[in-house]
Design a protein around this motif. Sequence first.
Motif, PDB file in Angstrom:
ATOM      1  N   LEU A  36       0.830  -1.206   0.000  1.00 44.02           N
ATOM      2  CA  LEU A  36       0.000   0.000   0.000  1.00 44.02           C
ATOM      3  C   LEU A  36       0.862   1.253   0.000  1.00 44.02           C
ATOM      4  O   LEU A  36       0.593   2.220  -0.724  1.00 44.02           O
ATOM      5  CB  LEU A  36      -0.910  -0.022   1.235  1.00 44.02           C
ATOM      6  CG  LEU A  36      -1.993   1.051   1.349  1.00 44.02           C
ATOM      7  CD1 LEU A  36      -3.027   0.883   0.249  1.00 44.02           C
ATOM      8  CD2 LEU A  36      -2.667   0.960   2.722  1.00 44.02           C
ATOM      9  N   ALA A  37       1.928   1.240   0.793  1.00 45.15           N
ATOM     10  CA  ALA A  37       2.814   2.401   0.907  1.00 45.15           C
ATOM     11  C   ALA A  37       3.590   2.665  -0.375  1.00 45.15           C
ATOM     12  O   ALA A  37       4.046   3.793  -0.610  1.00 45.15           O
ATOM     13  CB  ALA A  37       3.784   2.199   2.065  1.00 45.15           C
ATOM     14  N   SER A  38       3.765   1.624  -1.205  1.00 44.57           N
ATOM     15  CA  SER A  38       4.527   1.793  -2.444  1.00 44.57           C
ATOM     16  C   SER A  38       3.709   2.466  -3.538  1.00 44.57           C
ATOM     17  O   SER A  38       4.245   2.885  -4.569  1.00 44.57           O
ATOM     18  CB  SER A  38       5.020   0.432  -2.942  1.00 44.57           C
ATOM     19  OG  SER A  38       3.932  -0.379  -3.366  1.00 44.57           O
ATOM     20  N   LYS A  39       2.383   2.580  -3.314  1.00 43.33           N
ATOM     21  CA  LYS A  39       1.522   3.233  -4.309  1.00 43.33           C
ATOM     22  C   LYS A  39       1.584   4.753  -4.145  1.00 43.33           C
ATOM     23  O   LYS A  39       1.946   5.266  -3.096  1.00 43.33           O
ATOM     24  CB  LYS A  39       0.079   2.750  -4.137  1.00 43.33           C
ATOM     25  CG  LYS A  39      -0.106   1.260  -4.350  1.00 43.33           C
ATOM     26  CD  LYS A  39      -1.543   0.857  -4.077  1.00 43.33           C
ATOM     27  CE  LYS A  39      -1.747  -0.642  -4.247  1.00 43.33           C
ATOM     28  NZ  LYS A  39      -3.141  -1.039  -3.940  1.00 43.33           N
ATOM     29  N   ASP A  40       1.195   5.443  -5.175  1.00 42.60           N
ATOM     30  CA  ASP A  40       1.164   6.907  -5.135  1.00 42.60           C
ATOM     31  C   ASP A  40      -0.183   7.341  -4.554  1.00 42.60           C
ATOM     32  O   ASP A  40      -1.080   7.787  -5.266  1.00 42.60           O
ATOM     33  CB  ASP A  40       1.363   7.472  -6.542  1.00 42.60           C
ATOM     34  CG  ASP A  40       1.503   9.001  -6.535  1.00 42.60           C
ATOM     35  OD1 ASP A  40       1.805   9.555  -5.455  1.00 42.60           O
ATOM     36  OD2 ASP A  40       1.294   9.616  -7.587  1.00 42.60           O
ATOM     37  N   LEU A  41      -0.295   7.185  -3.233  1.00 40.97           N
ATOM     38  CA  LEU A  41      -1.568   7.481  -2.583  1.00 40.97           C
ATOM     39  C   LEU A  41      -1.811   8.983  -2.453  1.00 40.97           C
ATOM     40  O   LEU A  41      -0.917   9.729  -2.067  1.00 40.97           O
ATOM     41  CB  LEU A  41      -1.599   6.857  -1.186  1.00 40.97           C
ATOM     42  CG  LEU A  41      -1.569   5.331  -1.084  1.00 40.97           C
ATOM     43  CD1 LEU A  41      -1.475   4.923   0.382  1.00 40.97           C
ATOM     44  CD2 LEU A  41      -2.796   4.714  -1.720  1.00 40.97           C
ATOM     45  N   LYS A  42      -3.026   9.384  -2.742  1.00 41.94           N
ATOM     46  CA  LYS A  42      -3.406  10.784  -2.518  1.00 41.94           C
ATOM     47  C   LYS A  42      -3.910  10.957  -1.083  1.00 41.94           C
ATOM     48  O   LYS A  42      -3.722  12.011  -0.477  1.00 41.94           O
ATOM     49  CB  LYS A  42      -4.484  11.200  -3.518  1.00 41.94           C
ATOM     50  CG  LYS A  42      -3.990  11.290  -4.964  1.00 41.94           C
ATOM     51  CD  LYS A  42      -5.089  11.804  -5.884  1.00 41.94           C
ATOM     52  CE  LYS A  42      -4.585  11.906  -7.321  1.00 41.94           C
ATOM     53  NZ  LYS A  42      -5.653  12.377  -8.251  1.00 41.94           N
ATOM     54  N   ASP A  43      -4.553   9.924  -0.581  1.00 46.31           N
ATOM     55  CA  ASP A  43      -5.070   9.951   0.789  1.00 46.31           C
ATOM     56  C   ASP A  43      -4.814   8.609   1.459  1.00 46.31           C
ATOM     57  O   ASP A  43      -4.981   7.555   0.834  1.00 46.31           O
ATOM     58  CB  ASP A  43      -6.578  10.240   0.803  1.00 46.31           C
ATOM     59  CG  ASP A  43      -6.905  11.624   0.269  1.00 46.31           C
ATOM     60  OD1 ASP A  43      -6.475  12.604   0.897  1.00 46.31           O
ATOM     61  OD2 ASP A  43      -7.574  11.702  -0.772  1.00 46.31           O
ATOM     62  N   ILE A  44      -4.428   8.656   2.718  1.00 46.73           N
ATOM     63  CA  ILE A  44      -4.263   7.433   3.495  1.00 46.73           C
ATOM     64  C   ILE A  44      -5.656   6.886   3.817  1.00 46.73           C
ATOM     65  O   ILE A  44      -6.526   7.635   4.262  1.00 46.73           O
ATOM     66  CB  ILE A  44      -3.491   7.708   4.805  1.00 46.73           C
ATOM     67  CG1 ILE A  44      -2.118   8.311   4.504  1.00 46.73           C
ATOM     68  CG2 ILE A  44      -3.352   6.427   5.629  1.00 46.73           C
ATOM     69  CD1 ILE A  44      -1.203   7.430   3.693  1.00 46.73           C
ATOM     70  N   PRO A  45      -5.897   5.587   3.593  1.00 44.81           N
ATOM     71  CA  PRO A  45      -7.213   5.018   3.926  1.00 44.81           C
ATOM     72  C   PRO A  45      -7.620   5.324   5.358  1.00 44.81           C
ATOM     73  O   PRO A  45      -6.799   5.280   6.276  1.00 44.81           O
ATOM     74  CB  PRO A  45      -6.999   3.511   3.710  1.00 44.81           C
ATOM     75  CG  PRO A  45      -5.918   3.434   2.677  1.00 44.81           C
ATOM     76  CD  PRO A  45      -5.001   4.593   2.975  1.00 44.81           C
ATOM     77  N   ILE A  46      -8.894   5.605   5.532  1.00 48.28           N
ATOM     78  CA  ILE A  46      -9.404   6.095   6.815  1.00 48.28           C
ATOM     79  C   ILE A  46      -9.181   5.105   7.953  1.00 48.28           C
ATOM     80  O   ILE A  46      -9.033   5.512   9.123  1.00 48.28           O
ATOM     81  CB  ILE A  46     -10.923   6.432   6.692  1.00 48.28           C
ATOM     82  CG1 ILE A  46     -11.419   7.195   7.925  1.00 48.28           C
ATOM     83  CG2 ILE A  46     -11.735   5.178   6.442  1.00 48.28           C
ATOM     84  CD1 ILE A  46     -10.826   8.578   8.083  1.00 48.28           C
ATOM     85  N   ARG A  47      -9.097   3.805   7.648  1.00 47.45           N
ATOM     86  CA  ARG A  47      -8.923   2.818   8.725  1.00 47.45           C
ATOM     87  C   ARG A  47      -7.565   2.939   9.409  1.00 47.45           C
ATOM     88  O   ARG A  47      -7.362   2.381  10.489  1.00 47.45           O
ATOM     89  CB  ARG A  47      -9.102   1.398   8.186  1.00 47.45           C
ATOM     90  CG  ARG A  47     -10.534   1.028   7.893  1.00 47.45           C
ATOM     91  CD  ARG A  47     -10.666  -0.446   7.558  1.00 47.45           C
ATOM     92  NE  ARG A  47     -10.501  -1.309   8.725  1.00 47.45           N
ATOM     93  CZ  ARG A  47     -10.481  -2.643   8.665  1.00 47.45           C
ATOM     94  NH1 ARG A  47     -10.597  -3.247   7.485  1.00 47.45           N
ATOM     95  NH2 ARG A  47     -10.329  -3.363   9.765  1.00 47.45           N
ATOM     96  N   TYR A  48      -6.623   3.644   8.785  1.00 48.94           N
ATOM     97  CA  TYR A  48      -5.295   3.815   9.379  1.00 48.94           C
ATOM     98  C   TYR A  48      -5.163   5.134  10.142  1.00 48.94           C
ATOM     99  O   TYR A  48      -4.205   5.318  10.890  1.00 48.94           O
ATOM    100  CB  TYR A  48      -4.217   3.757   8.293  1.00 48.94           C
ATOM    101  CG  TYR A  48      -4.126   2.418   7.597  1.00 48.94           C
ATOM    102  CD1 TYR A  48      -3.372   1.374   8.138  1.00 48.94           C
ATOM    103  CD2 TYR A  48      -4.816   2.186   6.410  1.00 48.94           C
ATOM    104  CE1 TYR A  48      -3.302   0.141   7.506  1.00 48.94           C
ATOM    105  CE2 TYR A  48      -4.749   0.950   5.772  1.00 48.94           C
ATOM    106  CZ  TYR A  48      -4.000  -0.065   6.319  1.00 48.94           C
ATOM    107  OH  TYR A  48      -3.936  -1.287   5.700  1.00 48.94           O
TER     108      TYR A  48
END
Length: 369
Positions: A36-48
């Motif tokens: 998950l961290a290796s992706k170009d995330l715009k927002d961290i999933p809310i569960r974290y």
Amino acid sequence: MTIVQVRATAMEENTGEMVNRPEYGGSIPVDNVQALASKDLKDIPIRYIRPEIESEEVLTDQSLQIPVIDISKLTVAGQPGYSDELAKLHVACKNWGFFQLINHGISESIDAMKKVTREFFKLPLEEKMKCAQIPNNIEGYGQAFVLSEDQKLDWGDMLFLLPLPIPQRNLRFWPQNPTSFRTTLDEYSTALHGVSMKLFKLISINLGIKPETISNIYEKCTQGIRMNYYPPCYEADKVLGLAPHSDATGITLLVQVNEVEGLQIKNNSKWVPIKPVPGSIIVNIGDVMEIMSNGEYTSIEHRAMVNFEKERISIAGFHSPGIEAMIGPLKELVKEKTPNYKTITSEDYVRLIVNSKLDGKSLIDHMKI
């Protein structure tokens, strides 16, 4: 390939050797955080996301650090420095619940274990998932203590194995890549258990009971080794690598694999960042030791924080009494005192651990009378 597909493929390809170990329960499968961290995330999933972090105070005073214990001064009673170091160990266990152990004599085993741990987490996800957790089992690669679909998640992955007792090892979960992993873990397990046995004898002396009292209980101990991988996170101030908890076991021996700090302990309702001494083992008192000492020593809440730019890797070694033992105050310590904790079987205690999420000292609260 999705996480679920990878998990299914891994299970088909690596059935491995099964052992006669009781099933106590397991963790719900969740997405791999490293992937998950290796992706170009715009927002961290809310569960974290953990909103409570913002309101909690973290001390920045670097002078407040856990005690450092030199175990080489405690090899022979009466040697120079023995009494002072023994008293220092007692204060560390009683007032802090944490200390750093130096001159422990197992640096070579630690360095070898650090090397294979780094190599394992560098492997492709498909390769790591050959060791994936399976239903109703606490061992394997994944996350622990995930009990519901709406539960907050930790920003980290782990590989959890049970090297002791040896007859109950389940090699289905032991990586074959890197090739030296299994022999390295075997040697590390033995070395770590040896250090823990020395500490149990010293703790018995400090509690005013026979030196072998506690070590006899842990002679056939259950040992868990958990390799932790905390990926960097661009919103590191909003997530937790590992939620606040006290260790449910007797004693934990932790080594830092790389130089990225993240361990914090709770002291006087504030979080204190721990700065590891190079080459040391960070030791902490677990819930079982609090129970056995009838509260003379207390387990301490701690948590793992995440770095904005760098990964953090650590290896925790948990030591618990054998499954035939009873978990309760030592009879030698409650002859003239009222027990403060219940006494239950190890099997019931393990079930209680596995079916509880990490939540401060809730487990020890359950055991109090």
